[in-house]
Design a protein around this motif. Structure first.
Motif, PDB file in Angstrom:
ATOM      1  N   LEU A 196     -11.608  44.492 -20.559  1.00 53.46           N
ATOM      2  CA  LEU A 196     -11.496  43.221 -20.899  1.00 53.46           C
ATOM      3  C   LEU A 196     -13.192  42.567 -21.448  1.00 53.46           C
ATOM      4  N   LEU A 197     -14.010  43.145 -20.628  1.00 50.63           N
ATOM      5  CA  LEU A 197     -15.248  42.698 -20.372  1.00 50.63           C
ATOM      6  C   LEU A 197     -16.008  43.009 -21.553  1.00 50.63           C
ATOM      7  N   LYS A 198     -16.751  42.092 -22.278  1.00 59.76           N
ATOM      8  CA  LYS A 198     -17.590  42.464 -23.353  1.00 59.76           C
ATOM      9  C   LYS A 198     -19.040  42.407 -23.080  1.00 59.76           C
ATOM     10  N   VAL A 199     -20.043  42.961 -23.793  1.00 58.92           N
ATOM     11  CA  VAL A 199     -21.388  42.961 -23.687  1.00 58.92           C
ATOM     12  C   VAL A 199     -21.853  41.806 -23.636  1.00 58.92           C
ATOM     13  N   ASP A 200     -21.363  40.858 -24.314  1.00 60.42           N
ATOM     14  CA  ASP A 200     -21.685  39.351 -24.261  1.00 60.42           C
ATOM     15  C   ASP A 200     -21.644  38.687 -22.660  1.00 60.42           C
ATOM     16  N   ASP A 201     -20.638  39.234 -22.083  1.00 58.75           N
ATOM     17  CA  ASP A 201     -20.547  38.667 -20.614  1.00 58.75           C
ATOM     18  C   ASP A 201     -21.350  39.257 -19.702  1.00 58.75           C
ATOM     19  N   VAL A 202     -22.042  40.303 -19.781  1.00 55.08           N
ATOM     20  CA  VAL A 202     -23.135  40.880 -18.901  1.00 55.08           C
ATOM     21  C   VAL A 202     -24.558  41.012 -19.384  1.00 55.08           C
ATOM     22  N   GLY A 280     -20.007  41.404 -28.934  1.00 58.94           N
ATOM     23  CA  GLY A 280     -18.214  41.259 -29.156  1.00 58.94           C
ATOM     24  C   GLY A 280     -17.854  42.785 -28.998  1.00 58.94           C
ATOM     25  N   ARG A 281     -18.733  43.711 -28.559  1.00 61.55           N
ATOM     26  CA  ARG A 281     -18.098  45.165 -28.322  1.00 61.55           C
ATOM     27  C   ARG A 281     -17.848  45.112 -26.801  1.00 61.55           C
ATOM     28  N   LEU A 282     -16.755  45.897 -26.360  1.00 62.72           N
ATOM     29  CA  LEU A 282     -16.505  46.276 -25.076  1.00 62.72           C
ATOM     30  C   LEU A 282     -17.588  46.776 -24.076  1.00 62.72           C
ATOM     31  N   ALA A 283     -17.703  46.253 -22.869  1.00 60.94           N
ATOM     32  CA  ALA A 283     -18.912  46.939 -22.094  1.00 60.94           C
ATOM     33  C   ALA A 283     -18.358  48.428 -21.780  1.00 60.94           C
ATOM     34  N   LEU A 298     -29.347  49.087 -23.163  1.00 66.19           N
ATOM     35  CA  LEU A 298     -29.332  48.636 -24.613  1.00 66.19           C
ATOM     36  C   LEU A 298     -29.529  47.213 -24.989  1.00 66.19           C
ATOM     37  N   ILE A 299     -30.025  47.261 -26.151  1.00 63.11           N
ATOM     38  CA  ILE A 299     -30.251  45.768 -26.787  1.00 63.11           C
ATOM     39  C   ILE A 299     -29.111  45.584 -27.842  1.00 63.11           C
ATOM     40  N   ILE A 300     -28.720  44.308 -27.640  1.00 63.42           N
ATOM     41  CA  ILE A 300     -27.706  43.753 -28.293  1.00 63.42           C
ATOM     42  C   ILE A 300     -28.349  42.825 -29.320  1.00 63.42           C
ATOM     43  N   CYS A 301     -27.932  43.172 -30.807  1.00 64.17           N
ATOM     44  CA  CYS A 301     -28.357  42.649 -31.861  1.00 64.17           C
ATOM     45  C   CYS A 301     -27.348  41.991 -32.701  1.00 64.17           C
ATOM     46  N   ASP A 302     -27.776  40.834 -33.477  1.00 62.07           N
ATOM     47  CA  ASP A 302     -26.884  40.313 -34.520  1.00 62.07           C
ATOM     48  C   ASP A 302     -26.936  41.061 -35.614  1.00 62.07           C
ATOM     49  N   GLN A 314     -27.736  49.067 -14.405  1.00 63.91           N
ATOM     50  CA  GLN A 314     -27.119  48.123 -13.095  1.00 63.91           C
ATOM     51  C   GLN A 314     -26.365  47.143 -13.489  1.00 63.91           C
ATOM     52  N   ASP A 315     -26.355  46.420 -14.659  1.00 62.30           N
ATOM     53  CA  ASP A 315     -25.650  45.423 -15.102  1.00 62.30           C
ATOM     54  C   ASP A 315     -24.199  45.769 -15.145  1.00 62.30           C
ATOM     55  N   LEU A 316     -24.030  46.760 -15.727  1.00 59.65           N
ATOM     56  CA  LEU A 316     -22.644  47.401 -15.663  1.00 59.65           C
ATOM     57  C   LEU A 316     -22.005  47.609 -14.400  1.00 59.65           C
ATOM     58  N   LEU A 317     -22.964  48.169 -13.390  1.00 58.07           N
ATOM     59  CA  LEU A 317     -22.369  48.552 -12.148  1.00 58.07           C
ATOM     60  C   LEU A 317     -22.114  47.440 -11.155  1.00 58.07           C
TER      61      LEU A 317
END
Length: 322
Positions: A196-202, A280-283, A298-302, A314-317
Motif C-alpha cells: 500500500l505504501l507509495k513513495v509520496d508517503d515516505v 504515486g509509485r509503490l515504495a 532516489l529522486i522523485i520527479c514530476d 533508511q526511509d524504506l527501512l
C-alpha cells in the motif's frame, strides 16, 4: 544407533512432492469447468470439509477470499445445526473429503441441491458418493500417505492444498487481480506496508528536499546538504529541472582529488542523470529500482522532471518496506 530423522524427513518430502507432481496430469476439462463455475459465481464460494480436510478447507477459503474470490468456510457438522442458512442459491459449495464418504458432508448435500447451489468436490475417490453427486469433481487421489502406516493424512492433504491453490491462482489471473487489489485485503502488517505504501508517503519533500542551482558553489551546496540532513542534494537548471545529484560519496571522491571546495562549482562535481521515480509509485517499486541500479537513494520527479522529493534506504527501512 540413533534414529535417522533426516532420512525420514527427506522421504516424507519426496513422497509428498511426487503426490503433488502427479496432479498436473489431472488438470483437465473438469478443472476448467470448476474454474468457470467459480468465476461465474454471483454469491460466495462456500468451502466445507471435516477433520484434516476441514483444516485445508479453512486455508483454501482464506486464500480465495484474499485473491479476489469472496469465500468463507462452513463446518459441515455445524451446517446441519443451523449454519446451512449461510448458503444461498447464488453460492457454489466446494467440498473436500479424501474418502468422498464423509457422513457430515453427505448429510447436507440434499439441502445444498434443494437450495440450487452449485457443488464442486475434491476427493481421492472419483467413484465415491460425494464425487458422483457433485456438479464437478476434482481428483486429488494419492498413491499412498507419507505416514509409514498409510493412515495419517499427509500426502492427501498436501495434494488437496496444492489443487486448491491452483484453483485460487487460476481465478486470480482470470479476474485480472492486481497487486493493488491484493493490498486492499492485506492492509495490516509488513505485507500491507509493502503493497500500500507509495513513495509520496515516505519521501522528503517541500522544505525537507535539498535543492541547489547548477551555478551554486560547492561550499554552498554542502551547507544545503547539512541543513537538510539527507546526505545529498539535487541540482537543477534555470527551469527547475533535475540535471544532477551530489552525495556524500561524491564529496569523498572530490576531496580525494584534492579539489578546493571553496572555488569549484557544483556543476563540475555533481553526478549527472540520477536515478528517479515518479510520484504515486509503490515504495516496493522504489526498493526494487534501488536494488537493481545499486543506489542508496532516489529522486522523485514530476512529469516535467522537476524534483519534488527524495528518499533513501533508511526511509524504506523505517517504513517497514525492507
Amino acid at each position: 544407533m540413533p534414529y535417522n530423522f533426516i532420512a525420514t524427513a527427506r522421504r516424507v518430502l519426496d513422497e509428498e512432492a511426487q503426490a503433488v507432481a502427479a496432479l498436473s496430469a489431472r488438470v483437465d476439462k473438469d478443472f476448467e469447468n470448476a474454474c468457470e463455475r467459480l468465476l461465474a459465481c454471483t454469491g460466495r464460494i462456500i468451502v466445507t470439509g471435516m477433520g484434516k480436510s476441514g483444516h485445508i478447507g479453512t486455508k483454501l477459503a482464506a486464500t480465495l477470499a484474499s485473491t479476489g474470490s469472496p469465500s468463507f468456510f462452513v463446518h459441515p457438522g455445524e451446517a446441519s445445526h443451523g449454519d446451512l442458512g449461510m448458503i444461498t442459491s447464488e453460492d457454489v459449495v466446494l467440498a473436500l473429503s479424501n474418502s468422498g464418504e464423509t457422513q457430515e458432508i453427505l448429510t447436507i448435500i440434499p439441502v445444498i441441491k434443494r437450495k440450487g447451489s452449485g457443488l464442486i468436490s475434491m476427493t481421492g475417490r472419483p467413484e465415491s458418493s460425494l464425487a458422483q453427486l457433485s456438479d464437478v469433481h476434482l481428483n486429488v487421489a494419492v498413491k499412498e500417505e507419507a505416514c509409514p502406516h498409510n493412515l495419517a493424512p499427509t500426502s492427501s492433504t498436501t495434494a488437496a492444498l496444492a489443487m486448491g491453490d491452483a484453483l485460487a491462482i487460476a481465478l486470480l489471473e482470470a479476474r485480472g487481480f492486481t497487486p493493488e487489489d491484493f493490498a486492499l485485503s492485506h492492509p495490516g502488517g509488513s505485507l500491507g506496508r509493502r503493497l500500500l505504501l507509495k513513495v509520496d508517503d515516505v519521501m522528503h519533500g517541500e522544505e525537507q528536499l535539498p535543492v541547489v542551482s547548477a551555478s551554486t558553489p560547492l561550499s554552498d551546496a554542502l551547507l544545503e546538504m547539512t541543513r537538510k540532513g539527507l546526505g545529498m542534494t539535487t541540482v537543477v537548471d534555470e527551469d527547475g529541472k533535475l540535471i544532477g545529484i551530489f552525495t556524500d560519496g561524491d564529496l569523498r571522491r572530490t576531496l580525494e582529488k584534492g579539489v578546493d571546495v571553496r572555488v569549484v562549482g557544483i556543476r563540475d562535481v555533481m553526478s549527472p542523470r540520477p536515478v528517479t521515480i515518479q510520484p504515486g509509485r509503490l515504495a516496493a517499486e522504489a526498493l526494487q529500482l534501488m536494488e537493481t541500479r545499486k543506489v542508496n537513494g532516489l529522486i522523485i520527479c514530476d512529469d516535467q522532471q522537476r524534483p519534488i522529493g527524495a528518499l533513501n534506504t533508511q526511509d524504506l527501512l523505517r517504513a517497514g518496506v525492507m
